[in-house]
Design an enzyme around this catalytic site. Structure first.
Site, PDB file in Angstrom:
ATOM      1  N   ASN A   6       0.856  -1.194   0.000  1.00  0.00           N
ATOM      2  CA  ASN A   6       0.000   0.000   0.000  1.00  0.00           C
ATOM      3  C   ASN A   6       0.887   1.236   0.000  1.00  0.00           C
ATOM      4  O   ASN A   6       1.717   1.420   0.894  1.00  0.00           O
ATOM      5  CB  ASN A   6      -0.903  -0.027   1.239  1.00  0.00           C
ATOM      6  CG  ASN A   6      -1.913   1.096   1.243  1.00  0.00           C
ATOM      7  OD1 ASN A   6      -1.565   2.250   1.005  1.00  0.00           O
ATOM      8  ND2 ASN A   6      -3.160   0.790   1.536  1.00  0.00           N
ATOM      9  N   HIS A   9       0.833   6.273   1.948  1.00  0.00           N
ATOM     10  CA  HIS A   9       1.540   7.237   2.794  1.00  0.00           C
ATOM     11  C   HIS A   9       2.745   7.871   2.121  1.00  0.00           C
ATOM     12  O   HIS A   9       3.346   8.799   2.668  1.00  0.00           O
ATOM     13  CB  HIS A   9       1.871   6.603   4.133  1.00  0.00           C
ATOM     14  CG  HIS A   9       0.613   6.291   4.899  1.00  0.00           C
ATOM     15  ND1 HIS A   9      -0.242   7.290   5.339  1.00  0.00           N
ATOM     16  CD2 HIS A   9       0.018   5.116   5.222  1.00  0.00           C
ATOM     17  CE1 HIS A   9      -1.284   6.742   5.937  1.00  0.00           C
ATOM     18  NE2 HIS A   9      -1.147   5.425   5.874  1.00  0.00           N
ATOM     19  N   HIS A  42      -5.751   3.512  -1.477  1.00  0.00           N
ATOM     20  CA  HIS A  42      -7.078   3.866  -0.970  1.00  0.00           C
ATOM     21  C   HIS A  42      -7.403   5.291  -1.410  1.00  0.00           C
ATOM     22  O   HIS A  42      -6.783   6.248  -0.958  1.00  0.00           O
ATOM     23  CB  HIS A  42      -7.071   3.757   0.562  1.00  0.00           C
ATOM     24  CG  HIS A  42      -8.401   4.028   1.202  1.00  0.00           C
ATOM     25  ND1 HIS A  42      -8.603   3.949   2.560  1.00  0.00           N
ATOM     26  CD2 HIS A  42      -9.619   4.381   0.677  1.00  0.00           C
ATOM     27  CE1 HIS A  42      -9.854   4.239   2.844  1.00  0.00           C
ATOM     28  NE2 HIS A  42     -10.487   4.519   1.718  1.00  0.00           N
ATOM     29  N   ARG A  44      -9.607   7.911  -0.734  1.00  0.00           N
ATOM     30  CA  ARG A  44     -10.586   8.336   0.258  1.00  0.00           C
ATOM     31  C   ARG A  44     -11.449   9.461  -0.301  1.00  0.00           C
ATOM     32  O   ARG A  44     -11.034  10.199  -1.201  1.00  0.00           O
ATOM     33  CB  ARG A  44      -9.896   8.791   1.542  1.00  0.00           C
ATOM     34  CG  ARG A  44      -9.165   7.672   2.281  1.00  0.00           C
ATOM     35  CD  ARG A  44      -8.605   8.163   3.603  1.00  0.00           C
ATOM     36  NE  ARG A  44      -9.671   8.444   4.546  1.00  0.00           N
ATOM     37  CZ  ARG A  44      -9.977   7.680   5.596  1.00  0.00           C
ATOM     38  NH1 ARG A  44      -9.286   6.586   5.839  1.00  0.00           N
ATOM     39  NH2 ARG A  44     -10.958   7.994   6.403  1.00  0.00           N
ATOM     40  N   ARG A  48      -7.291  12.738   1.168  1.00  0.00           N
ATOM     41  CA  ARG A  48      -6.246  13.174   2.103  1.00  0.00           C
ATOM     42  C   ARG A  48      -4.862  12.672   1.715  1.00  0.00           C
ATOM     43  O   ARG A  48      -3.854  13.216   2.155  1.00  0.00           O
ATOM     44  CB  ARG A  48      -6.570  12.738   3.525  1.00  0.00           C
ATOM     45  CG  ARG A  48      -6.508  11.251   3.757  1.00  0.00           C
ATOM     46  CD  ARG A  48      -6.712  10.884   5.214  1.00  0.00           C
ATOM     47  NE  ARG A  48      -8.022  11.257   5.708  1.00  0.00           N
ATOM     48  CZ  ARG A  48      -8.503  10.870   6.890  1.00  0.00           C
ATOM     49  NH1 ARG A  48      -7.754  10.109   7.677  1.00  0.00           N
ATOM     50  NH2 ARG A  48      -9.710  11.218   7.272  1.00  0.00           N
ATOM     51  N   GLU A  69      -8.847   0.381  -2.808  1.00  0.00           N
ATOM     52  CA  GLU A  69      -9.723   0.432  -1.643  1.00  0.00           C
ATOM     53  C   GLU A  69     -10.634   1.644  -1.777  1.00  0.00           C
ATOM     54  O   GLU A  69     -10.182   2.737  -2.144  1.00  0.00           O
ATOM     55  CB  GLU A  69      -8.890   0.529  -0.367  1.00  0.00           C
ATOM     56  CG  GLU A  69      -8.001  -0.682  -0.141  1.00  0.00           C
ATOM     57  CD  GLU A  69      -7.146  -0.569   1.100  1.00  0.00           C
ATOM     58  OE1 GLU A  69      -6.636  -1.599   1.567  1.00  0.00           O
ATOM     59  OE2 GLU A  69      -6.968   0.556   1.615  1.00  0.00           O
ATOM     60  N   THR A 100      -8.432   3.586   9.017  1.00  0.00           N
ATOM     61  CA  THR A 100      -9.631   2.765   9.112  1.00  0.00           C
ATOM     62  C   THR A 100      -9.724   2.111  10.483  1.00  0.00           C
ATOM     63  O   THR A 100      -8.790   1.447  10.929  1.00  0.00           O
ATOM     64  CB  THR A 100      -9.626   1.686   8.012  1.00  0.00           C
ATOM     65  OG1 THR A 100      -9.444   2.325   6.747  1.00  0.00           O
ATOM     66  CG2 THR A 100     -10.938   0.918   8.004  1.00  0.00           C
ATOM     67  N   GLU A 150     -11.220  -9.349   3.165  1.00  0.00           N
ATOM     68  CA  GLU A 150      -9.953  -9.015   3.800  1.00  0.00           C
ATOM     69  C   GLU A 150     -10.218  -8.851   5.290  1.00  0.00           C
ATOM     70  O   GLU A 150     -11.003  -7.986   5.699  1.00  0.00           O
ATOM     71  CB  GLU A 150      -9.354  -7.722   3.227  1.00  0.00           C
ATOM     72  CG  GLU A 150      -8.022  -7.370   3.885  1.00  0.00           C
ATOM     73  CD  GLU A 150      -7.306  -6.205   3.229  1.00  0.00           C
ATOM     74  OE1 GLU A 150      -6.424  -5.621   3.889  1.00  0.00           O
ATOM     75  OE2 GLU A 150      -7.606  -5.886   2.063  1.00  0.00           O
ATOM     76  N   HIS A 189      -3.903  -4.599   7.978  1.00  0.00           N
ATOM     77  CA  HIS A 189      -4.081  -3.425   8.839  1.00  0.00           C
ATOM     78  C   HIS A 189      -3.222  -3.559  10.094  1.00  0.00           C
ATOM     79  O   HIS A 189      -3.398  -4.477  10.889  1.00  0.00           O
ATOM     80  CB  HIS A 189      -5.525  -3.165   9.260  1.00  0.00           C
ATOM     81  CG  HIS A 189      -5.732  -1.749   9.728  1.00  0.00           C
ATOM     82  ND1 HIS A 189      -5.926  -0.700   8.856  1.00  0.00           N
ATOM     83  CD2 HIS A 189      -5.724  -1.201  10.957  1.00  0.00           C
ATOM     84  CE1 HIS A 189      -6.054   0.431   9.526  1.00  0.00           C
ATOM     85  NE2 HIS A 189      -5.922   0.152  10.814  1.00  0.00           N
TER      86      HIS A 189
END
Length: 241
Positions: A6, A9, A42, A44, A48, A69, A100, A150, A189
């Site tokens: 992922n 970030h 993801h 969002r 963000r 996602e 999340t 998941e 996660h």
């Protein structure tokens, strides 16, 4: 066991200064070159970190595939049908959360999820549902027609040492329950180099999605080395080394 990296970030760091770097696309290409089996990101609702143009650029460029996602909204459904990622993972989303906070309540949203799953599946997109390791939620997921889930591993990752075995047992029981009913089981996660091995040993789990810990570790090792370290840890755990 496959590793989805992922890269959200990387975008968080870019957006903190409003620059064009570091590039999520470059991160995705680096990740797949150095062992990522696919790229997770993801989009969002508040944008963000990952933005629409990031998704489009990565979808055009990566040679493996992407796992997008997204929240259960009409906007995100339209976006997924336009971009056509190979995988979509439907996740819960709250504006004020840092990350999340739990799994999707499939029981409460079953018909809407089933409708979204039908549309995405018809477009050739594999759907997974991000849920807590709970048998009632897994059964509801199965009833929506989604082929994959998941399992949310956050409770395990955040648990104090004395509580962690119980949380791990819940993940293992849920993974076997889902797999025996024909679902593909993924997990993610809060996983990092220190806590991933026990989860990697759970045989029904086919894929792990890991992001924040890999990007954090890459500050010290570089992204290629961080991915190699994670894959080696998963491989040793999976093979009982």
């Amino acid at each position: 066991m496959l590793l989805g990296v992922n890269i959200d970030h990387v975008a968080t760091l870019r957006n903190a200064r409003g620059t064009t770097y570091p590039s999520p696309l470059e991160a995705a290409l680096t990740a797949e070159t150095h062992g990522a089996d696919y790229i997770t990101l993801h989009l969002r609702e508040d944008r963000r970190h990952i933005r629409d143009d990031d998704v489009a650029a990565i979808a055009r460029t990566v040679r493996t595939h992407i796992n997008l996602e997204m929240a259960l909204t009409e906007e995100m459904l339209e976006h997924a049908l336009r971009v056509r990622p190979q995988d979509v993972c439907i996740v819960p989303e709250k504006r004020q959360e840092i990350t999340t906070e739990g799994g999707l309540d499939v029981i409460a949203l079953q018909q809407k999820i089933a409708d979204y799953t039908h549309q995405l599946t018809a477009a050739g997109i594999r759907v997974s549902l991000f849920i807590d390791p709970d048998e009632t939620q897994i059964q509801a997921a199965l009833d929506t027609g989604a082929p994959a889930i998941e399992l949310h591993t956050g409770a395990y990752a955040d648990a104090p040492a004395h509580e962690r075995p119980r949380q791990l047992a819940k993940i293992e029981e849920a993974a076997y329950f889902a797999s025996e009913r024909g679902l593909t089981v993924n997990a993610g996660h809060g996983l990092n180099i220190h806590n991933v091995a026990p989860v990697a040993k759970i045989l029904p789990i086919a894929e792990l999605n890991i992001g924040h810990a890999l990007i954090a570790q890459s500050l010290f090792l570089g992204l290629p080395a961080a991915i190699r370290q994670m894959k080696e840890t998963i491989h040793r755990a999976r093979n009982g080394v």
